[in-house]
Write a protein that holds these residues in place. Structure first.
Motif, short mmCIF file in Angstrom:
data_model
loop_
_atom_site.label_atom_id
_atom_site.label_comp_id
_atom_site.label_asym_id
_atom_site.label_seq_id
_atom_site.Cartn_x
_atom_site.Cartn_y
_atom_site.Cartn_z
N GLY A 7 31.97 39.54 35.42
CA GLY A 7 32.49 38.17 35.35
C GLY A 7 32.42 37.61 33.94
N ALA A 8 33.10 36.50 33.74
CA ALA A 8 33.23 35.91 32.40
C ALA A 8 31.89 35.59 31.78
N GLY A 9 30.89 35.19 32.58
CA GLY A 9 29.61 34.79 32.03
C GLY A 9 28.89 35.91 31.30
N ILE A 10 28.65 37.03 32.00
CA ILE A 10 27.93 38.14 31.38
C ILE A 10 28.81 38.88 30.39
N GLN A 11 30.12 39.01 30.66
CA GLN A 11 31.00 39.65 29.69
C GLN A 11 31.05 38.88 28.37
N SER A 12 31.05 37.56 28.44
CA SER A 12 31.03 36.75 27.21
C SER A 12 29.69 36.91 26.50
N THR A 13 28.60 37.07 27.26
CA THR A 13 27.30 37.33 26.66
C THR A 13 27.31 38.64 25.89
N ILE A 14 27.85 39.68 26.50
CA ILE A 14 27.90 40.99 25.85
C ILE A 14 28.69 40.90 24.54
N ARG A 15 29.81 40.20 24.56
CA ARG A 15 30.61 40.06 23.34
C ARG A 15 29.85 39.27 22.28
N ALA A 16 29.11 38.25 22.69
CA ALA A 16 28.35 37.45 21.74
C ALA A 16 27.27 38.29 21.07
N PRO A 28 25.71 55.73 30.71
CA PRO A 28 26.61 55.18 29.70
C PRO A 28 26.71 53.66 29.87
N VAL A 29 26.73 52.93 28.76
CA VAL A 29 26.90 51.48 28.83
C VAL A 29 28.38 51.19 29.02
N PRO A 30 28.75 50.46 30.07
CA PRO A 30 30.17 50.22 30.33
C PRO A 30 30.82 49.43 29.20
N ASP A 31 32.06 49.79 28.88
CA ASP A 31 32.83 49.00 27.94
C ASP A 31 33.11 47.62 28.55
N PRO A 32 33.12 46.58 27.74
CA PRO A 32 33.52 45.26 28.28
C PRO A 32 34.94 45.30 28.82
N LEU A 33 35.21 44.46 29.80
CA LEU A 33 36.59 44.29 30.26
C LEU A 33 37.42 43.63 29.15
N PRO A 34 38.70 43.99 29.05
CA PRO A 34 39.56 43.24 28.15
C PRO A 34 39.54 41.75 28.50
N VAL A 35 39.61 40.91 27.49
CA VAL A 35 39.55 39.47 27.71
C VAL A 35 40.64 39.01 28.66
N ASP A 36 41.81 39.66 28.59
CA ASP A 36 42.95 39.24 29.41
C ASP A 36 43.06 40.01 30.72
N LEU A 74 28.64 27.94 24.75
CA LEU A 74 29.67 28.81 24.21
C LEU A 74 30.85 28.89 25.18
N PRO A 75 32.05 29.04 24.65
CA PRO A 75 33.21 29.22 25.54
C PRO A 75 33.15 30.57 26.23
N LEU A 76 33.69 30.63 27.45
CA LEU A 76 33.72 31.87 28.21
C LEU A 76 35.12 32.46 28.18
N THR A 114 21.13 45.06 36.20
CA THR A 114 22.45 45.56 35.81
C THR A 114 22.97 44.79 34.60
N ALA A 115 22.79 43.47 34.62
CA ALA A 115 23.23 42.67 33.47
C ALA A 115 22.47 43.09 32.21
N LEU A 116 21.16 43.33 32.33
CA LEU A 116 20.37 43.69 31.15
C LEU A 116 20.73 45.07 30.63
N VAL A 117 20.99 46.03 31.52
CA VAL A 117 21.38 47.37 31.07
C VAL A 117 22.76 47.32 30.41
N ALA A 118 23.69 46.55 30.99
CA ALA A 118 25.01 46.40 30.38
C ALA A 118 24.91 45.75 29.01
N LEU A 119 23.92 44.90 28.82
CA LEU A 119 23.75 44.16 27.57
C LEU A 119 22.95 44.95 26.54
N LEU A 120 21.86 45.63 26.98
CA LEU A 120 20.89 46.22 26.06
C LEU A 120 20.85 47.74 26.11
#
Length: 369
Positions: A131-140, A352-360, A292-294, A188-194
């Motif tokens: 979702g936008a929340g954790i995906q935006s965190t990963i990008r940040a 493997p750490v998953p690639d973020p989803l494309p923003v669009d 931050l914007p999502l 899951t969120a922490l592994v995707a992030l770290l």
């Protein structure tokens, strides 16, 4: 691995409370077609199928016998996750399951081995990290907004689900409790992030031997508690950061938080059991948080199934993978063992750490023709 063309046929197994959230979204995504609902209670399966306009209902054999079904979404109770997953794989279906992947590492390894031997895929909840929340965190974090991540504080606390769930017994059986029920969202969120974890230690306890059903036809009925209901864990990640995490069904203080400290600032993450925000940041010398914007989707449960369906057609990895779920399961199993033995437990799996989803990335777009 590519497979077929056009929308991907999906069947749900398990018509309990969570099935409505999946069906609400999956029936609205044009790249999947929900073809069937199965349940041990075939009348319940029929009622759910009728509510969401799904053409077929019945038992497990009924939906596994449908050649148009490519992905089985396994929404059964944790004790049945591995058995249903294996049955689906042996019927030639990809499988996407609710968390946890299985009750233990041996069961989970059998599921993944069966899938590999048959050239099939395993996906697993939670997909909230998409979702936008954790995906935006990963990008940040990847942008360097807070420098190098150093440490995490995480907590999910409450009094447990028996006050609102009409059949809460399974939440207090093996494969559940606050660690296995709510932990996957946070871990899951922490592994995707770290990235993957390397070792854990923990202290656990069980506050009460019995709980009481608080709603529905079984209200007032006592049932046993078989698992720890308060867990404090320390998790060391392979790339350096460390996390302190609390998972509790014993707290009158409701709390849902993840805070990440970096060398140049900090982030306050959204509840990882949701798909949106808010996401807050502050620099080393900032007096307060700023929002931050999502960017991304907030569609809801089922986007992991959709990402898997599109990945099957494209022959690329899907993000809510069996390997990710296996690593999260090992973290939880090691936390449980550490609480019992009072010692650090090393982890053998990596993911493997998953690639973020494309923003669009748009779940409501028809991309499979």
């Amino acid at each position: 691995m590519t497979s077929g063309t056009g929308p991907v046929g999906v069947a749900l197994v398990g018509a309990g409370v969570i099935s409505g959230q999946y069906l609400q979204h999956l029936t609205a995504f044009p790249d999947v077609r929900v073809l069937a609902v199965a349940d041990l209670d075939e009348a319940r399966a029929a009622a759910v199928a009728e509510e969401y306009g799904v053409p077929v209902s019945g038992g497990l054999d009924t939906v596994l016998g449908l050649p148009e079904v490519e992905i089985v979404v396994n929404l059964t109770v944790p004790s049945a996750h591995a058995a249903v997953a294996l049955a689906a794989l042996r019927a030639g279906k990809h499988v996407y399951g609710e968390k946890p992947l299985a009750l233990d590492m041996d069961e989970a390894a059998k599921v993944l081995a069966e899938a590999e031997n048959r050239g099939l895929r395993v996906g697993n909840a939670p997909d909230t990290f998409l979702g936008a929340g954790i995906q935006s965190t990963i990008r940040a974090v990847r942008s360097g907004l807070i420098g190098a991540p150093v440490a995490v504080t995480a907590a999910t606390q409450g009094m447990g689900p028996e006050s609102w769930h009409p059949s809460p017994e399974f939440f207090y059986q093996r494969g559940a409790g606050p660690l296995f029920d709510l932990g996957p969202y946070y871990l899951t969120a922490l592994v995707a992030l770290l990235g993957p974890a390397a070792r854990v230690s923990a202290s656990t306890r069980r506050a009460r031997e019995h709980r009481v059903v608080g709603s529905g036809p079984k209200a007032g009925t006592a049932f046993p508690v078989d698992v720890p209901t308060h867990v404090n864990a320390l998790i060391d990640f392979a790339d350096g950061p460390t996390a302190g995490a609390t998972f509790s069904f014993d707290s009158p203080i409701g709390k849902r938080l993840i805070e990440v400290i970096g060398t140049e600032g900090a982030l306050s993450l959204p509840d990882p059991n949701t798909f949106d925000g808010p996401l807050l940041a502050r620099g080393t010398h900032d007096p307060d948080w700023r929002e931050l914007p999502l960017e991304g989707t907030t569609a809801g449960r089922g986007i992991g199934v959709l990402d898997m369906a599109r990945a099957i057609r494209a022959g690329v990895p899907h993000r809510a993978s069996g390997e990710l779920a296996l690593h999260v399961l090992e973290i939880m199993a090691a936390v449980t063992e550490s609480g019992e033995r009072g010692e650090f437990r090393g982890l053998g799996s990596r993911t493997p750490v998953p690639d973020p989803l494309p923003v669009d990335w748009d779940p409501y777009a028809a991309t499979l023709t």
